[in-house]
Design a protein around this motif. Structure first.
Motif, mmCIF file in Angstrom:
data_model
loop_
_atom_site.group_PDB
_atom_site.id
_atom_site.type_symbol
_atom_site.label_atom_id
_atom_site.label_comp_id
_atom_site.label_asym_id
_atom_site.label_seq_id
_atom_site.Cartn_x
_atom_site.Cartn_y
_atom_site.Cartn_z
ATOM 1 N N PRO A 73 -75.395 75.842 -40.439
ATOM 2 C CA PRO A 73 -74.791 76.791 -39.491
ATOM 3 C C PRO A 73 -73.294 76.587 -39.240
ATOM 4 N N ALA A 74 -72.778 75.388 -39.479
ATOM 5 C CA ALA A 74 -71.348 75.153 -39.239
ATOM 6 C C ALA A 74 -70.487 75.533 -40.437
ATOM 7 N N THR A 75 -71.107 75.893 -41.558
ATOM 8 C CA THR A 75 -70.357 76.215 -42.774
ATOM 9 C C THR A 75 -69.909 77.677 -42.749
ATOM 10 N N PRO A 76 -68.603 77.944 -42.857
ATOM 11 C CA PRO A 76 -68.120 79.330 -42.867
ATOM 12 C C PRO A 76 -68.480 80.030 -44.182
ATOM 13 N N VAL A 77 -68.731 81.339 -44.095
ATOM 14 C CA VAL A 77 -69.062 82.154 -45.274
ATOM 15 C C VAL A 77 -68.057 83.294 -45.361
ATOM 16 N N ILE A 78 -67.384 83.397 -46.495
ATOM 17 C CA ILE A 78 -66.454 84.503 -46.750
ATOM 18 C C ILE A 78 -67.114 85.462 -47.739
ATOM 19 N N MET A 79 -67.139 86.758 -47.377
ATOM 20 C CA MET A 79 -67.766 87.769 -48.220
ATOM 21 C C MET A 79 -66.706 88.466 -49.073
ATOM 22 N N MET A 80 -67.014 88.656 -50.363
ATOM 23 C CA MET A 80 -66.137 89.428 -51.267
ATOM 24 C C MET A 80 -66.814 90.765 -51.532
ATOM 25 N N THR A 81 -66.055 91.837 -51.377
ATOM 26 C CA THR A 81 -66.678 93.150 -51.513
ATOM 27 C C THR A 81 -65.724 94.154 -52.160
ATOM 28 N N ALA A 82 -66.301 95.079 -52.895
ATOM 29 C CA ALA A 82 -65.520 96.182 -53.437
ATOM 30 C C ALA A 82 -65.168 97.139 -52.302
ATOM 31 N N TYR A 83 -64.117 97.901 -52.475
ATOM 32 C CA TYR A 83 -63.626 98.791 -51.410
ATOM 33 C C TYR A 83 -64.723 99.720 -50.904
ATOM 34 N N GLY A 84 -65.584 100.164 -51.808
ATOM 35 C CA GLY A 84 -66.609 101.133 -51.417
ATOM 36 C C GLY A 84 -67.729 100.567 -50.568
ATOM 37 N N SER A 85 -67.797 99.233 -50.415
ATOM 38 C CA SER A 85 -68.904 98.648 -49.639
ATOM 39 C C SER A 85 -68.390 97.847 -48.440
ATOM 40 N N ILE A 86 -67.288 98.340 -47.869
ATOM 41 C CA ILE A 86 -66.722 97.646 -46.704
ATOM 42 C C ILE A 86 -67.698 97.648 -45.524
ATOM 43 N N ASN A 87 -68.501 98.689 -45.404
ATOM 44 C CA ASN A 87 -69.483 98.737 -44.315
ATOM 45 C C ASN A 87 -70.440 97.549 -44.390
ATOM 46 N N ASP A 88 -70.786 97.159 -45.627
ATOM 47 C CA ASP A 88 -71.647 95.981 -45.790
ATOM 48 C C ASP A 88 -70.933 94.723 -45.285
ATOM 49 N N ALA A 89 -69.647 94.646 -45.568
ATOM 50 C CA ALA A 89 -68.877 93.484 -45.128
ATOM 51 C C ALA A 89 -68.790 93.426 -43.608
ATOM 52 N N VAL A 90 -68.595 94.585 -42.984
ATOM 53 C CA VAL A 90 -68.531 94.635 -41.518
ATOM 54 C C VAL A 90 -69.859 94.183 -40.913
ATOM 55 N N GLU A 91 -70.968 94.618 -41.529
ATOM 56 C CA GLU A 91 -72.284 94.177 -41.059
ATOM 57 C C GLU A 91 -72.421 92.665 -41.195
ATOM 58 N N ALA A 92 -71.908 92.122 -42.300
ATOM 59 C CA ALA A 92 -71.968 90.678 -42.517
ATOM 60 C C ALA A 92 -71.157 89.936 -41.448
ATOM 61 N N MET A 93 -70.010 90.488 -41.072
ATOM 62 C CA MET A 93 -69.192 89.880 -40.026
ATOM 63 C C MET A 93 -69.950 89.847 -38.704
ATOM 64 N N ARG A 94 -70.642 90.938 -38.407
ATOM 65 C CA ARG A 94 -71.429 90.994 -37.169
ATOM 66 C C ARG A 94 -72.557 89.974 -37.185
ATOM 67 N N TYR A 95 -73.045 89.698 -38.374
ATOM 68 C CA TYR A 95 -74.167 88.757 -38.492
ATOM 69 C C TYR A 95 -73.691 87.305 -38.412
ATOM 70 N N GLY A 96 -72.405 87.092 -38.693
ATOM 71 C CA GLY A 96 -71.896 85.720 -38.569
ATOM 72 C C GLY A 96 -70.985 85.253 -39.681
ATOM 73 N N ALA A 97 -70.598 86.152 -40.610
ATOM 74 C CA ALA A 97 -69.661 85.761 -41.664
ATOM 75 C C ALA A 97 -68.306 85.432 -41.056
#
Length: 448
Positions: A73-97
């Motif tokens: 849980p203390a390990t940070p996670v950075i998500m890489m995403t194509a421009y068309g799937s930014i909504n997925d990245a935002v969801e990941a941020m809300r989840y804890g990315a």
């Protein structure tokens, strides 16, 4: 500290490029091409940072994020995403990315983001370690002292820990100001949030503001990206400003604003950052004198001094020394695998010493004695020379005092006998007042 990074990327060229770039920065890198391999890696090893694509064959980046948050849980996670799937990245941020980066990206950008995440991860791990250490050694039940002075401190700490008030800890160097700050934090409702420690005297003047408040990219030469400050990192928890009397006046002004408004600006920023931070400050300086000298702001002093906690020096609570010796000896025996103990004579010698370095000096003396001991018994001769010399000097002074006292008593008795008990005449001969003579007679318990 060797920091390890897990890269999850199905695009081979990008995966290799990322791995090479991060390795060149000195990180240990483990790169995999699909989600299943990443999930297995999270079970098998510990990572300082996870860098994963969102869209992957098999298990997705969200699956990896959830697994990482569960396993590490203390390990940070950075998500890489194509421009068309930014909504997925935002969801990941809300989840804890921790953050996300859109493809295509510049390698310098991802290196900077990774460094920021790893800096925060390192501080988080250090906080975890310090929490464990403090709970083991410095929790309120283990702050040692049976003296009246320390019992008063304990009673005050119990009350202040339940509040969110600003605390100013005052005391000489080595009296345990940082220990008290940690106790207040870990007994408070903020105990599950970070406590960030700042030694104000140790920070170079030109770096103090960037360390405390952070900076934005381009704020000054070498500022390649945004860096959070200590107040950012303490959000929701506590910041301990040790040696606050050494802060420059300009920085004092900004600390005052944080106290009053709970907000500040990073260097180079145009927006205001709001934080929820409890401030505990400490100093061995007399801040009232510093205010009169003009080196410390009067308004800041009063804002800090909401609840003052005054720690007594060790020489004023000598009845606690034997307890401290026993506790510290047990600690170092556990650490070194030894069975040393202090003889009663050694403890008595330590008790007679003034300890200008206070508890910290005593701690260092105990560690040295336990480390060098060869037969499990620590005697006065095993103590540092300056402590035994101090004891001998005090013994000589005591003897001279006794001799002087006896001589004074004998002289008063002889004069009283000469005057046949006439105290007025005796006082005139002795050259003192009748009141002084009466006090001396009572002091020496003279009965003619």
């Amino acid at each position: 500290m060797n920091q390890s990074i897990l890269i999850v990327e199905d695009e081979k060229i990008l995966r290799i490029s990322l791995a090479d770039a991060l390795k060149s920065e000195g990180y240990t890198v483990y790169a995999v091409e699909n989600g299943e391999a990443a999930l297995q890696a999270l079970e098998d090893g510990d990572f300082s940072l996870v860098l994963t694509d969102i869209r992957l064959p098999g298990a997705s980046g969200m699956d990896i994020l959830k697994k990482s948050l569960k396993e590490q849980p203390a390990t940070p996670v950075i998500m890489m995403t194509a421009y068309g799937s930014i909504n997925d990245a935002v969801e990941a941020m809300r989840y804890g990315a921790f953050d996300y980066i859109t493809k295509p990206f510049d390698l310098d950008e991802i290196l900077e983001t990774a460094k920021k995440a790893l800096d925060i991860e390192a501080i988080t791990q250090e906080n975890i370690r310090l929490k464990q250490e403090i709970r083991r050694y410095y929790g309120a039940p283990n702050i040692i002292g049976e003296s009246k002075a320390m019992q008063s401190v304990f009673a005050l700490l119990e009350k202040v820990s339940r509040t969110d008030s600003t605390v100013l800890i005052l005391g000489e160097s080595g009296t345990g100001k940082e220990m008290v700050a940690s106790t207040i934090h870990f007994q408070s409702p903020r105990k599950d949030k970070p406590i960030i420690r700042v030694n104000c005297a140790a920070l170079p003047e030109n770096l103090i503001e960037s360390e405390l408040f952070g900076y934005e990219k381009g704020a000054f030469s070498g500022a390649a990206g945004r860096k959070p400050g200590r107040f950012d990192l303490a959000d929701g928890g506590t910041i301990f400003l040790d040696e606050i009397g050494d802060l420059p006046l300009l920085t004092q002004t900004k600390i005052l604003r944080v106290l009053e408004e709970r907000s500040f600006e990073r260097l180079g920023a145009t927006t205001t950052v709001t934080v929820d931070v409890r401030i505990i400050a400490a100093t061995n300086k007399d801040l009232e004198k510093e205010v009169k000298k003009g080196t410390f702001r009067e308004d800041l002093y009063y804002r800090l001094n909401v609840i003052p906690v005054l720690l007594p020096p060790l020489r004023r609570r000598k009845e606690d020394i034997a307890l401290l010796v026993h506790s510290f000896t047990r600690r170092f025996n556990d650490q070194m695998g030894t069975s040393a103990s202090f003889t009663p004579e050694a403890v008595e010698t330590l008790t007679s010493y003034s300890f200008p370095g206070n508890v910290r000096e005593l701690l260092n003396v105990i560690e040295r004695c336990v480390a060098l001991n060869t037969d499990n018994l620590i005697r006065p001769a095993d103590l540092p020379a300056h402590i035994t010399k101090d004891k001998k000097a005090k013994t000589v002074l005591a003897s001279l005092h006794d001799i002087t006292s006896e001589a004074e008593k004998d002289h008063i008795i002889s004069i009283l006998r000469l005057t046949k008990g006439n105290r007025t005449q005796a006082a005139e001969i002795l050259g003192v007042s009748r009141k002084t003579l009466w006090e001396k007679i009572n002091l020496h318990k003279i009965d003619l």
